[in-house]
Design an enzyme around this catalytic site. Structure first.
Site, PDB file in Angstrom:
ATOM      1  N   ALA A 204     -11.129   1.583  -1.308  1.00 18.49           N
ATOM      2  CA  ALA A 204     -12.256   1.062  -0.518  1.00 18.49           C
ATOM      3  C   ALA A 204     -12.122   1.405   0.967  1.00 18.49           C
ATOM      4  O   ALA A 204     -11.009   1.381   1.493  1.00 18.49           O
ATOM      5  CB  ALA A 204     -12.364  -0.445  -0.710  1.00 18.49           C
ATOM      6  N   PRO A 205     -13.252   1.754   1.597  1.00 19.50           N
ATOM      7  CA  PRO A 205     -14.625   1.756   1.073  1.00 19.50           C
ATOM      8  C   PRO A 205     -15.010   2.989   0.267  1.00 19.50           C
ATOM      9  O   PRO A 205     -16.157   3.102  -0.145  1.00 19.50           O
ATOM     10  CB  PRO A 205     -15.469   1.644   2.340  1.00 19.50           C
ATOM     11  CG  PRO A 205     -14.650   2.319   3.384  1.00 19.50           C
ATOM     12  CD  PRO A 205     -13.225   2.002   3.060  1.00 19.50           C
TER      13      PRO A 205
ATOM     14  N   ASP B  97      -9.429  -1.088  -5.853  1.00 22.66           N
ATOM     15  CA  ASP B  97      -9.184  -1.958  -4.708  1.00 22.66           C
ATOM     16  C   ASP B  97      -8.840  -3.343  -5.241  1.00 22.66           C
ATOM     17  O   ASP B  97      -9.187  -3.693  -6.364  1.00 22.66           O
ATOM     18  CB  ASP B  97     -10.390  -2.029  -3.781  1.00 22.66           C
ATOM     19  CG  ASP B  97     -10.026  -2.656  -2.433  1.00 22.66           C
ATOM     20  OD1 ASP B  97      -9.545  -1.910  -1.553  1.00 22.66           O
ATOM     21  OD2 ASP B  97     -10.186  -3.874  -2.276  1.00 22.66           O
TER      22      ASP B  97
ATOM     23  N   GLY C 159     -14.335   6.577   0.968  1.00 20.18           N
ATOM     24  CA  GLY C 159     -14.564   7.886   1.569  1.00 20.18           C
ATOM     25  C   GLY C 159     -13.741   9.012   0.979  1.00 20.18           C
ATOM     26  O   GLY C 159     -14.251  10.107   0.719  1.00 20.18           O
ATOM     27  N   LYS C 160     -12.457   8.770   0.748  1.00 19.02           N
ATOM     28  CA  LYS C 160     -11.603   9.830   0.213  1.00 19.02           C
ATOM     29  C   LYS C 160     -11.924  10.117  -1.252  1.00 19.02           C
ATOM     30  O   LYS C 160     -11.852  11.265  -1.696  1.00 19.02           O
ATOM     31  CB  LYS C 160     -10.131   9.457   0.406  1.00 19.02           C
ATOM     32  CG  LYS C 160      -9.736   9.388   1.877  1.00 19.02           C
ATOM     33  CD  LYS C 160      -8.281   9.017   2.065  1.00 19.02           C
ATOM     34  CE  LYS C 160      -7.966   8.874   3.538  1.00 19.02           C
ATOM     35  NZ  LYS C 160      -8.693   7.752   4.169  1.00 19.02           N
TER      36      LYS C 160
ATOM     37  N   ASP D 226      -3.449   6.091  -0.211  1.00 23.14           N
ATOM     38  CA  ASP D 226      -3.868   5.860   1.163  1.00 23.14           C
ATOM     39  C   ASP D 226      -3.620   4.379   1.445  1.00 23.14           C
ATOM     40  O   ASP D 226      -4.514   3.547   1.331  1.00 23.14           O
ATOM     41  CB  ASP D 226      -5.340   6.225   1.334  1.00 23.14           C
ATOM     42  CG  ASP D 226      -5.783   6.160   2.782  1.00 23.14           C
ATOM     43  OD1 ASP D 226      -5.086   6.732   3.633  1.00 23.14           O
ATOM     44  OD2 ASP D 226      -6.826   5.532   3.056  1.00 23.14           O
TER      45      ASP D 226
ATOM     46  N   CYS E 169      -5.808   2.916  -3.452  1.00 21.15           N
ATOM     47  CA  CYS E 169      -6.320   1.991  -2.430  1.00 21.15           C
ATOM     48  C   CYS E 169      -7.585   2.611  -1.850  1.00 21.15           C
ATOM     49  O   CYS E 169      -7.575   3.143  -0.749  1.00 21.15           O
ATOM     50  CB  CYS E 169      -5.282   1.773  -1.335  1.00 21.15           C
ATOM     51  SG  CYS E 169      -3.640   1.318  -1.922  1.00 21.15           S
TER      52      CYS E 169
ATOM     53  N   ASP F  82      -4.636  -4.240  -8.592  1.00 22.88           N
ATOM     54  CA  ASP F  82      -3.574  -4.390  -7.599  1.00 22.88           C
ATOM     55  C   ASP F  82      -2.749  -3.103  -7.583  1.00 22.88           C
ATOM     56  O   ASP F  82      -2.144  -2.729  -8.594  1.00 22.88           O
ATOM     57  CB  ASP F  82      -2.690  -5.588  -7.961  1.00 22.88           C
ATOM     58  CG  ASP F  82      -1.650  -5.901  -6.900  1.00 22.88           C
ATOM     59  OD1 ASP F  82      -1.327  -5.011  -6.090  1.00 22.88           O
ATOM     60  OD2 ASP F  82      -1.151  -7.047  -6.890  1.00 22.88           O
TER      61      ASP F  82
ATOM     62  N   CYS G 249      -3.420   5.709   8.323  1.00 20.90           N
ATOM     63  CA  CYS G 249      -4.130   5.960   9.587  1.00 20.90           C
ATOM     64  C   CYS G 249      -3.359   5.307  10.725  1.00 20.90           C
ATOM     65  O   CYS G 249      -3.938   4.734  11.646  1.00 20.90           O
ATOM     66  CB  CYS G 249      -5.574   5.458   9.523  1.00 20.90           C
ATOM     67  SG  CYS G 249      -5.754   3.693   9.182  1.00 20.90           S
TER      68      CYS G 249
END
Length: 423
Positions: free
Chosen positions: A258-259, A280, A261-262, A324, A256, A307, A376
């Site tokens: 997007a966007p 994504d 960063g990880k 994530d 998962c 998916d 998060c």
């Protein structure tokens, strides 16, 4: 030149009707108007201030308006909200200016018939200041910290009243701006120097290759950003990724992404050597990953639409999988205050999606490989309970690391991560 208050009202009305993130909504609205740097900052302060304090503001207004604010015409309601925010929470704005400008805005709108009403409400407020409830019951905390009662209850149930209050207090504070140094192109010291040449002050943190910005930064207008020398990423996210202990040459899946960063941080840790497949569900968000990877020069990242709950055997097996997962976002309320106003009915469906993604990740992992599960949010139901359920069902996995980053103790976003290894 556009009126900053009117632009803020326009952005607030927009976010009432669409489900976009606050930063996307504000940027879209700001792009339509010509504003000075100072007026852009004022517009942003009003927009985010009202989103942060909406429940508190509406409580104050309820003392002077007999009918619910939802029954008041949209433009007038938003004008009242930005006016109360200025009066109660912006010390540098004269109260008389807040009232006078509010009346002018309404008089110049299609809702001009409400001008005298707005004037009466705000002048009544000035004559009769409202004291917020000081108790530690759920309703009082909800009003004082502008957080829905069901989220307040969630914090109390999971962490107790003391920590819940600290979380609520921090949800209203300005979050730090953290840069992740693109170590494939530059060192931290050199980036600090180059940012300084642009008038941007950044300093090292306790986290390797994470820089904290002192003062503001216009990211999109920053040459160092355009040159791919950094991306924006909170310290908690950076630390969670480092728990995977990635090595150059490994094959990694970011289910998962997007966007992105990880994925970017993982690629930098791996010296841009190996393969990272970043997925994504939506093509538009996949483009964000592709564009970011291109800007940073991270060629080991391959982004595709996929998916995360559906297994694709053609992708093969991986040394590590990052999950994530989509979550309620309670750890980033100070960055995305619009999250507070989403309905709680969505959570059971969200927890089921998280479970499916984690179970799907197992099917992609080599023997001896690692899964990092992260969110998060600060809900046990989405964090510890999801990990426990997975480990109870999959005896061949061993939990190696688990940590919850807390805004009030770690000066970071609220963030959870758990690392487990497949036997």
């Amino acid at each position: 030149m556009a009126n900053a208050r009117k632009v803020a009202v326009s952005a607030l009305m927009q976010i009432e009707t669409d489900s976009a993130y606050s930063n996307i909504t504000l940027n879209k609205v700001l792009s339509k108007y010509e504003l000075s740097k100072e007026d852009r900052a004022f517009t942003s302060a009003l927009f985010y201030g009202v989103l942060d304090r909406k429940i508190t503001i509406d409580y104050i207004l309820s003392k002077f308006i007999k009918k619910p604010l939802s029954k008041i015409t949209p433009f007038t309601a938003c004008v009242l909200r930005i006016s109360v925010y200025q009066i109660k929470f912006m010390e540098r704005i004269p109260e008389s200016a807040a009232v006078n400008e509010a009346v002018k805005l309404v008089k110049g709108s299609k809702e001009r018939f409400n001008a005298s009403f707005v004037n009466a409400v705000l002048r009544n407020l000035l004559r009769n200041p409202v004291t917020l409830p000081l108790g530690e019951d759920v309703k009082s905390l909800s009003v004082r910290y502008s957080c829905p009662e069901w989220i307040v209850k969630s914090f109390i149930n999971d962490y107790g009243i003391k920590t819940a209050v600290e979380l609520l207090e921090h949800s209203l504070k300005a979050p730090p701006v953290i840069l992740r140094v693109n170590t494939s192109r530059i060192t931290s010291d050199k980036l600090i120097e180059k940012l300084g040449e642009e008038g941007i002050t950044a300093q090292k943190t306790d986290i390797s290759n994470a820089l904290s910005v002192v003062g503001g930064i216009d990211v999109k207008g920053c040459k160092c950003y355009k040159d791919g020398l950094f991306h924006i990423q909170d310290t908690a996210s950076q630390l969670s990724v480092s728990a995977l202990d990635l090595k150059a040459g490994e094959r990694v899946m970011d289910l998962c992404s997007a966007p992105g960063g990880k994925s970017f941080t993982m690629a930098e840790i791996m010296d841009n050597k190996g393969e990272i497949l970043s997925f994504d569900l939506y093509e538009s968000r996949v483009e964000l990953i592709k564009n970011g990877a291109k800007r940073l020069g991270l060629s080991c990242i391959k982004a595709h639409t996929q998916d995360a709950t559906v297994f694709n055997e053609e992708l093969g097996l991986f040394d590590a999988v990052l999950c994530d997962v989509p979550c309620s976002g309670f750890g980033v309320l100070r960055r995305k205050p619009e999250i507070k106003y989403k309905p709680c009915e969505d959570l059971s469906e969200l927890e089921e999606i998280q479970k499916k993604i984690l179970e799907n990740a197992d099917r992609y992992l080599k023997s001896g490989g690692r899964i990092l599960y992260s969110t998060c949010t600060l809900r046990h139901a989405e964090n510890e309970m999801q990990v426990k359920a997975f480990l109870d069902k999959n005896a061949d996995y061993e939990l190696q690391y688990e940590h919850t980053y807390m805004p009030h103790t770690d000066n970071s976003d609220g963030f959870y991560c758990a690392l487990f290894k497949k036997g």
